[in-house]
Design a protein around this motif. Sequence first.
Motif, PDB file in Angstrom:
ATOM      1  N   PRO A 299       0.815  -1.222   0.000  1.00  0.00           N
ATOM      2  CA  PRO A 299       0.000   0.000   0.000  1.00  0.00           C
ATOM      3  C   PRO A 299       0.847   1.270   0.000  1.00  0.00           C
ATOM      4  O   PRO A 299       0.485   2.265  -0.654  1.00  0.00           O
ATOM      5  N   GLY A 300       1.966   1.248   0.712  1.00  0.00           N
ATOM      6  CA  GLY A 300       2.832   2.413   0.740  1.00  0.00           C
ATOM      7  C   GLY A 300       3.452   2.705  -0.612  1.00  0.00           C
ATOM      8  O   GLY A 300       3.603   3.869  -0.999  1.00  0.00           O
ATOM      9  N   VAL A 301       3.808   1.660  -1.351  1.00  0.00           N
ATOM     10  CA  VAL A 301       4.378   1.848  -2.692  1.00  0.00           C
ATOM     11  C   VAL A 301       3.338   2.441  -3.641  1.00  0.00           C
ATOM     12  O   VAL A 301       3.660   3.245  -4.517  1.00  0.00           O
ATOM     13  N   LEU A 302       2.081   2.081  -3.462  1.00  0.00           N
ATOM     14  CA  LEU A 302       1.014   2.560  -4.336  1.00  0.00           C
ATOM     15  C   LEU A 302       0.556   3.978  -4.006  1.00  0.00           C
ATOM     16  O   LEU A 302      -0.109   4.625  -4.831  1.00  0.00           O
ATOM     17  N   LEU A 303       0.885   4.465  -2.811  1.00  0.00           N
ATOM     18  CA  LEU A 303       0.315   5.736  -2.354  1.00  0.00           C
ATOM     19  C   LEU A 303       0.701   6.941  -3.218  1.00  0.00           C
ATOM     20  O   LEU A 303      -0.174   7.776  -3.516  1.00  0.00           O
ATOM     21  N   PRO A 304       1.967   7.132  -3.648  1.00  0.00           N
ATOM     22  CA  PRO A 304       2.247   8.285  -4.507  1.00  0.00           C
ATOM     23  C   PRO A 304       1.430   8.270  -5.801  1.00  0.00           C
ATOM     24  O   PRO A 304       0.933   9.315  -6.242  1.00  0.00           O
ATOM     25  N   ALA A 305       1.284   7.096  -6.401  1.00  0.00           N
ATOM     26  CA  ALA A 305       0.465   6.997  -7.615  1.00  0.00           C
ATOM     27  C   ALA A 305      -0.988   7.328  -7.321  1.00  0.00           C
ATOM     28  O   ALA A 305      -1.669   7.979  -8.130  1.00  0.00           O
ATOM     29  N   ALA A 306      -1.479   6.900  -6.165  1.00  0.00           N
ATOM     30  CA  ALA A 306      -2.861   7.198  -5.785  1.00  0.00           C
ATOM     31  C   ALA A 306      -3.063   8.698  -5.596  1.00  0.00           C
ATOM     32  O   ALA A 306      -4.117   9.249  -5.960  1.00  0.00           O
TER      33      ALA A 306
ATOM     34  N   VAL B  44     -14.523  10.528  -6.496  1.00  0.00           N
ATOM     35  CA  VAL B  44     -14.382   9.282  -5.750  1.00  0.00           C
ATOM     36  C   VAL B  44     -12.934   8.786  -5.731  1.00  0.00           C
ATOM     37  O   VAL B  44     -12.558   7.973  -4.880  1.00  0.00           O
ATOM     38  N   ALA B  45     -12.102   9.288  -6.643  1.00  0.00           N
ATOM     39  CA  ALA B  45     -10.692   8.876  -6.686  1.00  0.00           C
ATOM     40  C   ALA B  45      -9.962   9.248  -5.393  1.00  0.00           C
ATOM     41  O   ALA B  45      -8.926   8.650  -5.080  1.00  0.00           O
ATOM     42  N   TRP B  46     -10.500  10.204  -4.627  1.00  0.00           N
ATOM     43  CA  TRP B  46      -9.853  10.569  -3.368  1.00  0.00           C
ATOM     44  C   TRP B  46      -9.915   9.457  -2.341  1.00  0.00           C
ATOM     45  O   TRP B  46      -9.176   9.470  -1.347  1.00  0.00           O
ATOM     46  N   LEU B  47     -10.778   8.486  -2.575  1.00  0.00           N
ATOM     47  CA  LEU B  47     -10.812   7.332  -1.673  1.00  0.00           C
ATOM     48  C   LEU B  47      -9.520   6.528  -1.747  1.00  0.00           C
ATOM     49  O   LEU B  47      -9.129   5.882  -0.775  1.00  0.00           O
ATOM     50  N   LEU B  48      -8.864   6.553  -2.913  1.00  0.00           N
ATOM     51  CA  LEU B  48      -7.647   5.742  -3.093  1.00  0.00           C
ATOM     52  C   LEU B  48      -6.544   6.118  -2.106  1.00  0.00           C
ATOM     53  O   LEU B  48      -6.053   5.250  -1.368  1.00  0.00           O
ATOM     54  N   PRO B  49      -6.083   7.371  -2.073  1.00  0.00           N
ATOM     55  CA  PRO B  49      -5.017   7.685  -1.107  1.00  0.00           C
ATOM     56  C   PRO B  49      -5.471   7.508   0.332  1.00  0.00           C
ATOM     57  O   PRO B  49      -4.666   7.126   1.191  1.00  0.00           O
ATOM     58  N   CYS B  50      -6.748   7.768   0.611  1.00  0.00           N
ATOM     59  CA  CYS B  50      -7.237   7.598   1.987  1.00  0.00           C
ATOM     60  C   CYS B  50      -7.134   6.139   2.416  1.00  0.00           C
ATOM     61  O   CYS B  50      -6.614   5.821   3.493  1.00  0.00           O
ATOM     62  N   LEU B  51      -7.608   5.235   1.567  1.00  0.00           N
ATOM     63  CA  LEU B  51      -7.585   3.815   1.897  1.00  0.00           C
ATOM     64  C   LEU B  51      -6.160   3.280   1.979  1.00  0.00           C
ATOM     65  O   LEU B  51      -5.833   2.482   2.859  1.00  0.00           O
ATOM     66  N   LEU B  52      -5.298   3.725   1.068  1.00  0.00           N
ATOM     67  CA  LEU B  52      -3.920   3.231   1.060  1.00  0.00           C
ATOM     68  C   LEU B  52      -3.121   3.762   2.244  1.00  0.00           C
ATOM     69  O   LEU B  52      -2.264   3.060   2.788  1.00  0.00           O
ATOM     70  N   ALA B  53      -3.388   5.003   2.655  1.00  0.00           N
ATOM     71  CA  ALA B  53      -2.701   5.543   3.830  1.00  0.00           C
ATOM     72  C   ALA B  53      -3.036   4.730   5.068  1.00  0.00           C
ATOM     73  O   ALA B  53      -2.169   4.436   5.897  1.00  0.00           O
ATOM     74  N   VAL B  54      -4.293   4.339   5.191  1.00  0.00           N
ATOM     75  CA  VAL B  54      -4.707   3.506   6.321  1.00  0.00           C
ATOM     76  C   VAL B  54      -4.143   2.098   6.189  1.00  0.00           C
ATOM     77  O   VAL B  54      -3.592   1.533   7.140  1.00  0.00           O
ATOM     78  N   ALA B  55      -4.257   1.512   4.992  1.00  0.00           N
ATOM     79  CA  ALA B  55      -3.789   0.140   4.775  1.00  0.00           C
ATOM     80  C   ALA B  55      -2.289   0.009   5.004  1.00  0.00           C
ATOM     81  O   ALA B  55      -1.817  -1.026   5.491  1.00  0.00           O
TER      82      ALA B  55
ATOM     83  N   LEU C 219      -6.834   7.146  12.139  1.00  0.00           N
ATOM     84  CA  LEU C 219      -7.407   8.480  11.953  1.00  0.00           C
ATOM     85  C   LEU C 219      -6.338   9.474  11.513  1.00  0.00           C
ATOM     86  O   LEU C 219      -6.572  10.295  10.614  1.00  0.00           O
ATOM     87  N   ALA C 220      -5.149   9.399  12.120  1.00  0.00           N
ATOM     88  CA  ALA C 220      -4.061  10.303  11.737  1.00  0.00           C
ATOM     89  C   ALA C 220      -3.646  10.070  10.288  1.00  0.00           C
ATOM     90  O   ALA C 220      -3.433  11.019   9.532  1.00  0.00           O
ATOM     91  N   ALA C 221      -3.540   8.794   9.895  1.00  0.00           N
ATOM     92  CA  ALA C 221      -3.171   8.477   8.513  1.00  0.00           C
ATOM     93  C   ALA C 221      -4.220   8.997   7.539  1.00  0.00           C
ATOM     94  O   ALA C 221      -3.898   9.521   6.465  1.00  0.00           O
ATOM     95  N   LEU C 222      -5.475   8.859   7.918  1.00  0.00           N
ATOM     96  CA  LEU C 222      -6.570   9.329   7.067  1.00  0.00           C
ATOM     97  C   LEU C 222      -6.571  10.847   6.945  1.00  0.00           C
ATOM     98  O   LEU C 222      -6.730  11.405   5.845  1.00  0.00           O
ATOM     99  N   LEU C 223      -6.354  11.529   8.063  1.00  0.00           N
ATOM    100  CA  LEU C 223      -6.368  12.991   8.065  1.00  0.00           C
ATOM    101  C   LEU C 223      -5.178  13.584   7.325  1.00  0.00           C
ATOM    102  O   LEU C 223      -5.212  14.759   6.940  1.00  0.00           O
ATOM    103  N   ALA C 224      -4.130  12.788   7.121  1.00  0.00           N
ATOM    104  CA  ALA C 224      -2.971  13.286   6.380  1.00  0.00           C
ATOM    105  C   ALA C 224      -3.344  13.674   4.949  1.00  0.00           C
ATOM    106  O   ALA C 224      -2.706  14.558   4.360  1.00  0.00           O
ATOM    107  N   ILE C 225      -4.376  13.059   4.399  1.00  0.00           N
ATOM    108  CA  ILE C 225      -4.761  13.344   3.008  1.00  0.00           C
ATOM    109  C   ILE C 225      -5.369  14.743   2.881  1.00  0.00           C
ATOM    110  O   ILE C 225      -4.858  15.565   2.102  1.00  0.00           O
ATOM    111  N   PRO C 226      -6.434  15.078   3.630  1.00  0.00           N
ATOM    112  CA  PRO C 226      -6.929  16.466   3.529  1.00  0.00           C
ATOM    113  C   PRO C 226      -5.926  17.495   4.030  1.00  0.00           C
ATOM    114  O   PRO C 226      -5.882  18.618   3.519  1.00  0.00           O
TER     115      PRO C 226
END
Length: 233
Positions: A138-145, A155-166, A188-195
């Motif tokens: 998931p970490g490797v995929l996060l920059p692409a997300a 809805v594409a914003w779900l990708l980085p949110c889910l990968l940050a948590v995963a 929660l911290a990982a999720l909030l990093a996106i916004p």
Amino acid sequence: MRSAGLDLVKWTAIVTMVADHLRFLWPAADGLFIVGRLAFPLFCLAIAVNVGRSPQGQLFTRGNLRYLGWMLAFAVLSEGPYRWLDPATQTLSVIPTLTLGLLAAWAVWHPQLQARLIGLGALLIATLFSAQLMYGLPGVLLPAAWLVARNRGGVAWLLPCLLAVAGNLTNSWLLEHLTAPVTVLTMLAALLAIPLGCLLLRCDDRPVPAVGRWGYLFYPLHLLIIKGLQGVL
């Protein structure tokens, strides 16, 4: 072009990363682990922004190759200090994950076959050695997300949110204690990093010191300093 917003993203990532690593000096301050979960998604955002600035279809430019070269060099140089500070670690330092993430982001941004093959190779390595990579596949995929979300929105914003948590759930303790307060706060911290990253990027009118290439050296250097301070404090 220099972006104050991007520098602010980098500074926030650096500060939260250092806060996380200060736990090696003060083990009782375990709340710093939660603060540190902001760092990795923000570093991934910085990679995504840098990739998105390059002209699409121009993969093997001097700038891209220099970027990859710096990442590879400090992946090697940082491993010793990282393992010296944390001998019990089961993973490599964070830089190999970010380096593979850069290659995966190239595959998303550049349309030519070479970019897709490089990205496919990065994902294959990440899949085979996920257990050895900090934040795993998931970490490797996060920059692409991040790239996909910033370009498509919705809805594409779900990708980085889910990968940050995963990515954080590659930590076996967190995965086995999903309902523990520290796990919930970590997710929660990982999720909030996106916004938070999106908000920081918009702060282009702020006077922010530039984060230059010294940022690469900062990673192994701060690990060595913290290790040195362990023998003093």
